[in-house]
Design a protein around this motif. Structure first.
Motif, PDB file in Angstrom:
ATOM      1  N   PHE A  62       0.726  -1.152  -0.004  1.00  0.00           N
ATOM      2  CA  PHE A  62       0.034   0.035   0.058  1.00  0.00           C
ATOM      3  C   PHE A  62       0.937   1.128  -0.060  1.00  0.00           C
ATOM      4  CE2 PHE A  62      -2.602  -3.388   1.994  1.00  0.00           C
ATOM      5  CZ  PHE A  62      -3.671  -3.463   1.293  1.00  0.00           C
ATOM      6  N   LYS A  63       2.395   1.283  -0.194  1.00  0.00           N
ATOM      7  CA  LYS A  63       3.117   2.336  -0.440  1.00  0.00           C
ATOM      8  C   LYS A  63       2.565   2.846  -1.664  1.00  0.00           C
ATOM      9  CE  LYS A  63       6.811   0.940   2.406  1.00  0.00           C
ATOM     10  NZ  LYS A  63       8.389   0.655   2.641  1.00  0.00           N
ATOM     11  N   GLN A  64       2.500   4.151  -1.861  1.00  0.00           N
ATOM     12  CA  GLN A  64       2.008   5.020  -2.904  1.00  0.00           C
ATOM     13  C   GLN A  64       3.338   5.573  -3.458  1.00  0.00           C
ATOM     14  OE1 GLN A  64      -0.968   4.799  -4.372  1.00  0.00           O
ATOM     15  NE2 GLN A  64      -1.645   3.732  -2.630  1.00  0.00           N
ATOM     16  N   SER A  65       4.245   4.694  -3.866  1.00  0.00           N
ATOM     17  CA  SER A  65       5.720   5.064  -4.267  1.00  0.00           C
ATOM     18  C   SER A  65       5.841   4.563  -5.619  1.00  0.00           C
ATOM     19  CB  SER A  65       6.773   4.604  -3.330  1.00  0.00           C
ATOM     20  OG  SER A  65       6.678   3.152  -3.198  1.00  0.00           O
ATOM     21  N   VAL A  66       6.641   4.945  -6.432  1.00  0.00           N
ATOM     22  CA  VAL A  66       6.961   4.658  -7.926  1.00  0.00           C
ATOM     23  C   VAL A  66       8.286   3.907  -7.762  1.00  0.00           C
ATOM     24  CG1 VAL A  66       7.243   5.293 -10.285  1.00  0.00           C
ATOM     25  CG2 VAL A  66       5.363   6.372  -8.784  1.00  0.00           C
ATOM     26  N   VAL A  67       8.609   2.793  -8.513  1.00  0.00           N
ATOM     27  CA  VAL A  67       9.684   2.146  -8.747  1.00  0.00           C
ATOM     28  C   VAL A  67      10.221   1.777  -9.970  1.00  0.00           C
ATOM     29  CG1 VAL A  67       9.654   1.042  -6.172  1.00  0.00           C
ATOM     30  CG2 VAL A  67       8.929   0.077  -8.301  1.00  0.00           C
ATOM     31  N   GLU A  68      11.596   1.772 -10.137  1.00  0.00           N
ATOM     32  CA  GLU A  68      11.923   1.364 -11.279  1.00  0.00           C
ATOM     33  C   GLU A  68      12.636   0.134 -11.169  1.00  0.00           C
ATOM     34  OE1 GLU A  68      15.158   2.779 -14.853  1.00  0.00           O
ATOM     35  OE2 GLU A  68      15.017   3.779 -12.984  1.00  0.00           O
ATOM     36  N   GLY A  69      11.937  -1.111 -11.918  1.00  0.00           N
ATOM     37  CA  GLY A  69      12.423  -2.385 -11.922  1.00  0.00           C
ATOM     38  C   GLY A  69      11.719  -3.046 -10.595  1.00  0.00           C
ATOM     39  N   ALA A  70      12.471  -3.815  -9.786  1.00  0.00           N
ATOM     40  CA  ALA A  70      12.007  -4.486  -8.752  1.00  0.00           C
ATOM     41  C   ALA A  70      11.695  -3.833  -7.557  1.00  0.00           C
ATOM     42  CB  ALA A  70      12.856  -5.573  -8.344  1.00  0.00           C
ATOM     43  N   PRO A  71      10.684  -3.802  -6.567  1.00  0.00           N
ATOM     44  CA  PRO A  71      10.656  -3.402  -5.548  1.00  0.00           C
ATOM     45  C   PRO A  71      11.309  -3.559  -4.435  1.00  0.00           C
ATOM     46  CG  PRO A  71       8.837  -5.327  -5.628  1.00  0.00           C
ATOM     47  CD  PRO A  71       9.847  -5.002  -6.948  1.00  0.00           C
ATOM     48  N   ILE A  72      11.636  -2.772  -3.704  1.00  0.00           N
ATOM     49  CA  ILE A  72      12.722  -2.934  -2.266  1.00  0.00           C
ATOM     50  C   ILE A  72      11.829  -3.629  -1.193  1.00  0.00           C
ATOM     51  CG2 ILE A  72      14.379  -1.665  -0.816  1.00  0.00           C
ATOM     52  CD1 ILE A  72      15.064  -1.806  -3.962  1.00  0.00           C
ATOM     53  N   VAL A  73      12.403  -4.645  -0.683  1.00  0.00           N
ATOM     54  CA  VAL A  73      11.785  -5.382   0.515  1.00  0.00           C
ATOM     55  C   VAL A  73      12.889  -5.297   1.417  1.00  0.00           C
ATOM     56  CG1 VAL A  73      10.769  -7.352   1.428  1.00  0.00           C
ATOM     57  CG2 VAL A  73      10.143  -6.594  -0.632  1.00  0.00           C
ATOM     58  N   LEU A  74      12.964  -4.413   2.370  1.00  0.00           N
ATOM     59  CA  LEU A  74      14.116  -4.365   3.561  1.00  0.00           C
ATOM     60  C   LEU A  74      14.180  -5.702   4.186  1.00  0.00           C
ATOM     61  CD1 LEU A  74      14.184  -0.587   4.082  1.00  0.00           C
ATOM     62  CD2 LEU A  74      15.589  -1.922   2.417  1.00  0.00           C
ATOM     63  N   PRO A  75      15.273  -6.432   4.732  1.00  0.00           N
ATOM     64  CA  PRO A  75      15.280  -7.408   5.670  1.00  0.00           C
ATOM     65  C   PRO A  75      14.770  -6.777   6.910  1.00  0.00           C
ATOM     66  CG  PRO A  75      17.381  -7.112   4.452  1.00  0.00           C
ATOM     67  CD  PRO A  75      16.727  -5.749   4.022  1.00  0.00           C
ATOM     68  N   ASP A  76      14.152  -7.691   7.587  1.00  0.00           N
ATOM     69  CA  ASP A  76      13.747  -7.678   8.911  1.00  0.00           C
ATOM     70  C   ASP A  76      13.559  -9.005   9.823  1.00  0.00           C
ATOM     71  OD1 ASP A  76      12.392  -6.765  11.365  1.00  0.00           O
ATOM     72  OD2 ASP A  76      10.779  -5.636  10.603  1.00  0.00           O
ATOM     73  N   SER A  77      14.251  -9.209  10.922  1.00  0.00           N
ATOM     74  CA  SER A  77      14.050 -10.320  11.414  1.00  0.00           C
ATOM     75  C   SER A  77      12.696 -10.673  12.135  1.00  0.00           C
ATOM     76  CB  SER A  77      15.195 -10.286  12.732  1.00  0.00           C
ATOM     77  OG  SER A  77      16.533 -10.358  12.004  1.00  0.00           O
ATOM     78  N   ARG A  78      12.069  -9.593  12.211  1.00  0.00           N
ATOM     79  CA  ARG A  78      10.654  -9.774  12.928  1.00  0.00           C
ATOM     80  C   ARG A  78       9.541 -10.520  11.845  1.00  0.00           C
ATOM     81  NH1 ARG A  78       9.433  -3.685  14.484  1.00  0.00           N
ATOM     82  NH2 ARG A  78      10.320  -3.413  12.475  1.00  0.00           N
ATOM     83  N   ASN A  79       9.959 -10.650  10.724  1.00  0.00           N
ATOM     84  CA  ASN A  79       9.239 -11.469   9.802  1.00  0.00           C
ATOM     85  C   ASN A  79       9.112 -13.004  10.140  1.00  0.00           C
ATOM     86  OD1 ASN A  79       8.493  -9.224   8.228  1.00  0.00           O
ATOM     87  ND2 ASN A  79      10.562  -9.557   6.888  1.00  0.00           N
ATOM     88  N   PHE A  80      10.030 -13.372  10.723  1.00  0.00           N
ATOM     89  CA  PHE A  80       9.978 -14.839  10.948  1.00  0.00           C
ATOM     90  C   PHE A  80       9.429 -15.403  12.383  1.00  0.00           C
ATOM     91  CE2 PHE A  80      13.969 -13.548   8.910  1.00  0.00           C
ATOM     92  CZ  PHE A  80      13.944 -14.034   7.697  1.00  0.00           C
ATOM     93  N   GLY A  81       9.781 -14.661  13.315  1.00  0.00           N
ATOM     94  CA  GLY A  81       9.183 -15.103  14.587  1.00  0.00           C
ATOM     95  C   GLY A  81       9.268 -16.551  14.986  1.00  0.00           C
ATOM     96  N   CYS A  82       8.816 -17.140  16.059  1.00  0.00           N
ATOM     97  CA  CYS A  82       9.047 -18.435  16.374  1.00  0.00           C
ATOM     98  C   CYS A  82      10.400 -18.948  16.768  1.00  0.00           C
ATOM     99  CB  CYS A  82       8.461 -19.532  15.570  1.00  0.00           C
ATOM    100  SG  CYS A  82       6.696 -19.440  15.195  1.00  0.00           S
ATOM    101  N   GLY A  83      11.170 -17.817  17.407  1.00  0.00           N
ATOM    102  CA  GLY A  83      12.498 -18.027  17.708  1.00  0.00           C
ATOM    103  C   GLY A  83      13.428 -17.764  16.655  1.00  0.00           C
ATOM    104  N   GLY A  84      13.176 -17.555  15.366  1.00  0.00           N
ATOM    105  CA  GLY A  84      14.025 -17.377  14.285  1.00  0.00           C
ATOM    106  C   GLY A  84      14.114 -18.508  13.217  1.00  0.00           C
ATOM    107  N   PRO A  85      14.979 -18.351  12.452  1.00  0.00           N
ATOM    108  CA  PRO A  85      14.932 -19.225  11.194  1.00  0.00           C
ATOM    109  C   PRO A  85      15.689 -20.635  11.804  1.00  0.00           C
ATOM    110  CG  PRO A  85      15.755 -17.247  10.631  1.00  0.00           C
ATOM    111  CD  PRO A  85      15.552 -17.120  12.019  1.00  0.00           C
ATOM    112  N   ARG A  86      16.408 -20.614  12.713  1.00  0.00           N
ATOM    113  CA  ARG A  86      17.009 -22.104  13.235  1.00  0.00           C
ATOM    114  C   ARG A  86      16.046 -23.013  13.774  1.00  0.00           C
ATOM    115  NH1 ARG A  86      22.437 -21.472  13.900  1.00  0.00           N
ATOM    116  NH2 ARG A  86      23.305 -19.430  13.537  1.00  0.00           N
ATOM    117  N   VAL A  87      14.719 -22.668  14.458  1.00  0.00           N
ATOM    118  CA  VAL A  87      13.815 -23.439  14.556  1.00  0.00           C
ATOM    119  C   VAL A  87      13.357 -24.241  13.542  1.00  0.00           C
ATOM    120  CG1 VAL A  87      11.791 -23.630  15.775  1.00  0.00           C
ATOM    121  CG2 VAL A  87      13.430 -21.947  16.510  1.00  0.00           C
ATOM    122  N   ILE A  88      13.411 -23.646  12.264  1.00  0.00           N
ATOM    123  CA  ILE A  88      12.550 -24.331  11.022  1.00  0.00           C
ATOM    124  C   ILE A  88      13.636 -25.325  10.519  1.00  0.00           C
ATOM    125  CG2 ILE A  88      11.845 -23.902   8.745  1.00  0.00           C
ATOM    126  CD1 ILE A  88      11.368 -21.075   9.522  1.00  0.00           C
TER     127      ILE A  88
END
Length: 447
Positions: A308-334
């Motif tokens: 829902f960002k009303q911004s214009v990009v050239e090429g691929a969008p920018i998805v910044l890294p964020d450790s909060r996306n994983f949850g459940c103790g982090g990727p090592r649990v997976i």
């Protein structure tokens, strides 16, 4: 000693028959040993792209070594176990199959003489059956591990072409973020804001969008470089993914003492053939699908953050890294979950196959050919799905954390950084000790 007559029969056998038998087994063993050696040597020559296979191969050799030790232990200890007698009441407690208890009891009582009211703790035939069970378990675990690693390596290597095209500077059309391919294909529906609904949508979404596409790879690559190394846009992101996949495989393959203890517990609770239920054989597949839904949910959350960002990009969008996306103790649990899934899948496949080739008739472990066919089918689907989808996606998504992983650098660079850090710590400690000595000397000087 029981079976003494059979052992003495070897003394009356012709020497040419004994020598020929030994020659066959020695030749077979040497041939297998040379094949294993050549495979390892070939994989070592190109460790950059076959690193995952090499790690899995080394773990497989350790597993074969462990199985060899178990085989020798069972063979050497069969006479000791067969001579142990225990009360019949204890032996009848919690059998594997209740319907065959009386027949097995007669065989045990007739095989060797025990005092009245006692039976043998374990017969030689029973130990031989356990021997077969351990061998089949190791064989299927190695097979499933090899399938998973080979398919995963091929999938990650498929992304190398996208890395080359992403490095090329080309003029792309200006678009709103919500109109980019990544957001349109990976974004969630409006009613998926609630957690339960979102996971249900992700669960079914994985069946038709389960594979990583070029837009996913380019988007994650752009976000990684923008966040961690913005001054180096030509950074080779694919090498990082490949090293991460190799490191993940090292944690997933192999069987440690915890899994062997789990296998013993699994055998312990298999009372009266409760494992014959089809639900037991679908547990690995169900867990894999739940993990796949979780991975889909992570990607969907990343897309929704910029949707829902009303911004214009050239090429691929920018998805910044964020450790909060994983949850459940982090990727090592997976990763720990992956490790258990591979072993559990081999275990649930091994039991019905072992029962079908060991016992004469259908036992309580599996009461129909459908159970056996279903277990084999599930056993093949799980490593294929893990190798083609789960592990590669994890290697890619796990890079999108706030902190850099060790695999961002090669092994040589990590070794150099580790040595530099140790030297710096030693220098700091030496400096502190020197300062302490100087202060004590100053205190000793008279004013």
């Amino acid at each position: 000693m029981a079976g003494g007559g059979d052992n003495n029969a070897l003394l009356s056998a012709p020497t040419w028959a004994i020598a020929l038998t030994c020659a066959v087994f020695v030749t077979l063993s040497l041939t297998i040993e040379r094949i294993i050696h050549r495979i390892g040597k070939k994989l070592s020559k190109n460790e950059e792209y076959y690193g995952a296979l090499l790690s899995a191969f080394n773990k497989m050799k350790d597993e074969l070594f462990m199985v060899g030790i178990l085989s020798i232990s069972l063979s050497m200890g069969q006479n000791a176990f067969s001579n142990i007698c225990i009360p019949a009441e204890v032996y009848r407690f919690k059998p594997v199959c209740q319907i065959h208890l009386e027949d097995n009891q007669k065989e045990i009582e007739e095989s060797m003489a025990c005092s009245k009211g006692k039976v043998h703790f374990m017969t030689t035939t029973g130990l031989h059956s356990l021997h077969i069970l351990v061998f089949i378990l190791a064989a299927f675990h190695i097979l499933y591990t090899a399938m998973m690693v080979v398919l995963g390596t091929l999938e990650v290597r498929r992304w190398r072409a996208w890395e080359a095209s992403a490095e090329e500077k080309s003029t792309a059309a200006l678009r709103l973020v919500k109109e980019t391919t990544f957001v349109r294909t990976r974004g969630g529906i409006p009613c998926s804001d609630k957690l339960i609904v979102s996971y249900v949508v992700s669960f079914f979404k994985q069946f038709y969008k389960w594979r990583i596409c070029k837009s996913d790879y380019v988007t994650f690559r752009s976000g990684f470089i923008k966040y961690h190394c913005p001054s180096y846009p030509e950074f080779n992101f694919h090498k990082v993914i490949m090293r991460s996949f190799v490191a993940d495989c090292k944690r997933v393959v192999g069987v440690g003492w915890k899994l062997w203890a789990y296998a013993i517990f699994w055998v312990l609770i298999n009372v009266n053939g409760w494992q014959k239920s089809w639900i037991v054989y679908t547990v690995p597949l169900l867990v894999v699908l739940l993990v796949g839904a979780y991975m889909q949910q992570i990607i969907t959350n990343m897309a929704n953050k910029i949707r829902f960002k009303q911004s214009v990009v050239e090429g691929a969008p920018i998805v910044l890294p964020d450790s909060r996306n994983f949850g459940c103790g982090g990727p090592r649990v997976i990763l720990k979950c992956f490790h258990w899934i591979v072993f559990q899948n081999a275990l649930t496949t091994t039991v019905p196959i072992w029962a079908s080739i060991t016992f004469d008739s259908y036992s309580c472990i599996y009461d129909s050919p459908g159970i056996l066919a279903g277990a084999i089918a599930v056993g093949l689907i799980v490593p294929i799905y893990l190798g083609v989808f789960i592990l590669p996606v994890y290697a890619l998504v796990s890079q999108m954390g706030s902190q850099l992983k060790e695999t961002v650098f090669s092994a040589q660079v990590n070794l150099g950084l580790s040595r530099w850090r140790n030297r710096k710590l030693q220098y700091t400690q030496t400096s502190d000790e020197t300062d302490t000595v100087n202060l004590s000397q100053l205190d000793a000087v008279p004013i």
